[in-house]
Design a protein around this motif. Structure first.
Motif: not given
Ligand code: CU
Length: 397
Positions: A139-145
């Motif tokens: 989730l963190t990776t997708v949002l920051t991406l």
């Protein structure tokens, strides 16, 4: 410093010559140091030639020098155009196009990094709680991406589309409350969601009431090895006291405690699958960290602060070998704190086996207690202090 001054400067030229000479020497030295059996001279292994960081620095400096020269040539061309009464080079257009090229190249670099290096990331979690950690990470990776892509397009896209033009006039925007609110409130909400999600995930992982901890294992870090202690048939670990530590009793096991008499030592961390494990974590000198990435487990080992981590391994080593299609796969335990010169040595194989295989293995392990020789009173005073460090180092090998 002007370009003319720069190329006339004896200091700069002598520095450049010295760097080139050193770089050539470094190249030659690596060439000569190529292992015996490989071809010598210009046909030496290319990886040894490019291994030194010094050479990358030199290449960077040469590239900078070339860019400066190119810039100066363009500037001279620009001036010559103006002298002929023509319109000079469109530097704003040039910089705008450079920003667009940077955006496209950078986005491709990010995509390459995600696809090539992303495929090197960890396989599926091998513990019961691992899925929750992975969800949080994803989730963190997708949002920051998403934020990364939008902001980079806006940043470099605006620099290109709104580059200086004689045909339009820039709009002066001193302040806008709405924009301030939007870029303050949206990140605040997103970060709050991530922090709360992380808080509840970590709480559920650390909640000691959910995982019982049927098998107690002591793990103790010291410079530079991990020591393991398994309970014997009584299922209980005996007490330890750091003041009892000697060269022969590294862990400071209290042999007056009868529970310690059947405690077993082991080289490999062998775990029965689908069993709740309680790792009791200790450190004897500096801060170490128990890190088992495949199980999504990490906990610091702090001297004087015993702690624990409970988890359930859900896939045996054999199952993970099949899953990763790698017959040599092993789970590993690392120290994740740079704890000294031989920190890299603090690595252990972790093997997850069936309960039957575990019973067979544990029956073969030797106890720490060896009768009278383990009694503190029987241990010669000379075995402490001076010999303890050498014994400890020897035990690492
Ligand atoms: Cu360490």
């Amino acid at each position: 410093m002007g370009f003319k001054k720069l190329i006339n400067s004896k200091k700069v030229l002598s520095l450049f010559a010295a760097l080139t000479l050193l770089g050539t020497n470094a190249l030659m030295a690596q060439d000569a140091a190529a292992p015996a059996g490989t071809a010598t001279g210009t046909t030496a292994a290319p990886e040894s030639v490019w291994a030194g960081p010094f050479y990358y620095i030199l290449i960077f400096l040469v590239a900078c020098f070339c860019i400066v020269i190119l810039g100066k040539i363009l500037k001279v061309y620009d001036l010559s155009l103006k002298m002929q009464g023509k319109k000079g080079l469109n530097w704003n257009g040039f910089m705008g196009i450079m920003c667009l090229i940077f955006l496209i190249a950078g986005m491709y670099g990010a995509y390459w990094s995600l696809t090539v290096q992303g495929s090197m990331s960890l396989p599926v979690a091998a513990s019961a709680h691992g899925g929750a950690i992975d969800d949080m990470f994803n989730l963190t990776t997708v949002l920051t991406l998403i934020v990364f892509v939008i902001t980079q397009i806006l940043l470099f896209g605006f620099a290109f589309f709104y580059r200086h033009s004689e045909k339009r006039k820039a709009y002066f925007l001193p302040h806008n409350n709405m924009i301030e609110k939007v870029w303050t409130i949206i990140p605040a909400i997103v970060l709050t969601v991530l922090v709360i999600f992380g808080f509840f995930t970590w709480q559920s992982v650390e909640n000691s009431t959910q995982v019982k901890g049927d098998l107690n294992i002591d793990i103790t870090g010291h410079q530079f090895a991990w020591e393991l202690r398994y309970p014997g048939p009584d299922g209980k670990l005996g007490n330890t006291d750091y003041t009892l530590s000697t060269g022969l009793n590294i862990l400071g096991i209290d042999y007056k405690d009868p529970n310690s008499h059947d405690d077993l030592k082991a080289d490999t961390l062998v775990l029965p699958v689908n069993t709740s494990i309680r790792l009791n974590i200790h450190a004897q000198d500096v801060i170490h960290s128990v890190y088992m990435p495949h199980f999504r487990v990490q906990q610091n080992a702090v001297p004087g602060l015993p702690t624990f981590f409970k988890f359930i391994p859900t896939m045996t080593t054999a199952q993970m070998r099949a899953e990763t299609d790698n017959p040599k796969f092993e789970y590993l335990l690392y120290c994740n704190k740079i704890c000294g010169g031989a920190h890299y040595n603090m690595q252990k194989v972790v093997r997850v086996v069936t309960k039957e295989e575990y019973q067979e293995w544990i029956a073969r392990q030797k106890p720490y207690y060896t009768g009278a020789s383990s009694q503190p009173s029987k241990i010669a005073a000379a075995s402490s202090a001076a010999t303890s460090s050498s014994t400890r180092l020897a035990s690492n090998n």
